[in-house]
Design an enzyme around this catalytic site. Sequence first.
Site, PDB file in Angstrom:
ATOM      1  N   GLY A 183       0.822  -1.209   0.000  1.00 59.89           N
ATOM      2  CA  GLY A 183       0.000   0.000   0.000  1.00 59.89           C
ATOM      3  C   GLY A 183       0.852   1.252   0.000  1.00 59.89           C
ATOM      4  O   GLY A 183       2.026   1.209  -0.378  1.00 59.89           O
ATOM      5  N   GLY A 214       5.718   5.072  -8.496  1.00 62.30           N
ATOM      6  CA  GLY A 214       6.471   3.852  -8.787  1.00 62.30           C
ATOM      7  C   GLY A 214       5.525   2.658  -8.901  1.00 62.30           C
ATOM      8  O   GLY A 214       5.639   1.825  -9.813  1.00 62.30           O
ATOM      9  N   HIS A 215       4.566   2.585  -7.972  1.00 65.27           N
ATOM     10  CA  HIS A 215       3.576   1.499  -8.043  1.00 65.27           C
ATOM     11  C   HIS A 215       2.698   1.667  -9.284  1.00 65.27           C
ATOM     12  O   HIS A 215       2.343   0.689  -9.936  1.00 65.27           O
ATOM     13  CB  HIS A 215       2.679   1.512  -6.804  1.00 65.27           C
ATOM     14  N   GLY A 253       9.610  -3.861  -8.323  1.00 62.14           N
ATOM     15  CA  GLY A 253      10.378  -2.677  -8.702  1.00 62.14           C
ATOM     16  C   GLY A 253      11.881  -2.905  -8.531  1.00 62.14           C
ATOM     17  O   GLY A 253      12.312  -3.567  -7.579  1.00 62.14           O
ATOM     18  N   LYS A 291      13.897  -0.746  -7.598  1.00 58.97           N
ATOM     19  CA  LYS A 291      14.311   0.018  -6.416  1.00 58.97           C
ATOM     20  C   LYS A 291      14.783  -0.917  -5.295  1.00 58.97           C
ATOM     21  O   LYS A 291      15.768  -0.661  -4.641  1.00 58.97           O
ATOM     22  CB  LYS A 291      13.124   0.883  -5.978  1.00 58.97           C
ATOM     23  N   GLN A 299      15.733  -7.499  -3.186  1.00 63.50           N
ATOM     24  CA  GLN A 299      14.455  -8.222  -3.133  1.00 63.50           C
ATOM     25  C   GLN A 299      14.149  -8.881  -4.484  1.00 63.50           C
ATOM     26  O   GLN A 299      13.672 -10.018  -4.538  1.00 63.50           O
ATOM     27  CB  GLN A 299      13.341  -7.248  -2.755  1.00 63.50           C
ATOM     28  N   MET A 328      11.515   6.902  -5.897  1.00 61.36           N
ATOM     29  CA  MET A 328      10.245   6.975  -5.173  1.00 61.36           C
ATOM     30  C   MET A 328      10.154   5.839  -4.167  1.00 61.36           C
ATOM     31  O   MET A 328      10.533   4.706  -4.463  1.00 61.36           O
ATOM     32  CB  MET A 328       9.098   6.895  -6.157  1.00 61.36           C
ATOM     33  N   SER A 329       9.637   6.168  -2.994  1.00 65.54           N
ATOM     34  CA  SER A 329       9.493   5.167  -1.937  1.00 65.54           C
ATOM     35  C   SER A 329       8.383   5.621  -1.007  1.00 65.54           C
ATOM     36  O   SER A 329       8.229   6.826  -0.763  1.00 65.54           O
ATOM     37  CB  SER A 329      10.809   5.067  -1.153  1.00 65.54           C
TER      38      SER A 329
END
Length: 286
Positions: free
Chosen positions: A31, A36-37, A147, A149, A153, A184-185
Amino acid sequence: MKIIRSPRAMTAWSEQLRREGVKIGLVPTMGALHEGHRALIRAARLRCDALVASIFVNPKQFGPQEDLAKYPRTISQDRALCKKEGVDICFEPTVEAMYPSGFQTMVTLPAIARRWEGEVRPHHFSGVATVVTKLFGIVRPQLALFGQKDFQQSVLVRQLVKDLNLGVEIVVHPTVREADGLAMSSRNIYLSSDDRIRAVTLYRGLQAGAEAIRRGVSDGASIQKTMIQTIRGEPALTIDYLSVCGPDTLEPLSAVTSRVVLLGAVRIESVRLIDNLLAAPPRRSS
Ligand code: PAF
């Protein structure tokens, strides 16, 4: 757009569509959706017939001293963004549904999780690997997007899918940046307005490293020094790590001979930022 909260209902929906030959895509999120999402959702939309976005703040990937309680929760804006971008299902399970009492199994990838983020956040990647495995089991997607970013992961997820034969195609989407270059984060909102301006120095440091590689510098230590010097120019930043690594192994390299990833993590006050850039040496003319 439909909201599904129960894992059982989610699987039933997916199973039905899979029987009809529909290609299901998943964008897993916690969420607090940002541009970015949005880019991930748009890229997924083009690659599948039915699109699921999961919104679940996964407690198992937060350490005891981390920001689980204050992690931004913006569910109505998140749903609006998903709806606008053509998501078919927002999957929003509860913690109890994901981790009912008696839950035991944890998925670990010791080699990938050992370094970098894993050193500072010892249980983080096991939490990520466990929830991603569960989301794949529940949503049964053929395709999932992550992503760049969170580079470590993405390497972990690819390895997980390979090791456990999960049969999900993994697409890693390039990092979306603010106009000045800051990645973006969801955690950028923790930055004060002054620190927000200073935060871009991490990206500048990585850029300086990538530039050195493109100019033909191949010594890993020199590239690392270039990045460190750039970042030290902003005293508000404390460096956690800056490294030149193989993009598949995430092992540090003493010499750059092909494409590498530059990984960086810094702290500003209590906010921790990570970022990365891929870089390749110049082609040798023969
Ligand atoms: O990248 C994230 O937001 C999370 O780590 C993920 C992949 C949704 C798992 O909780």
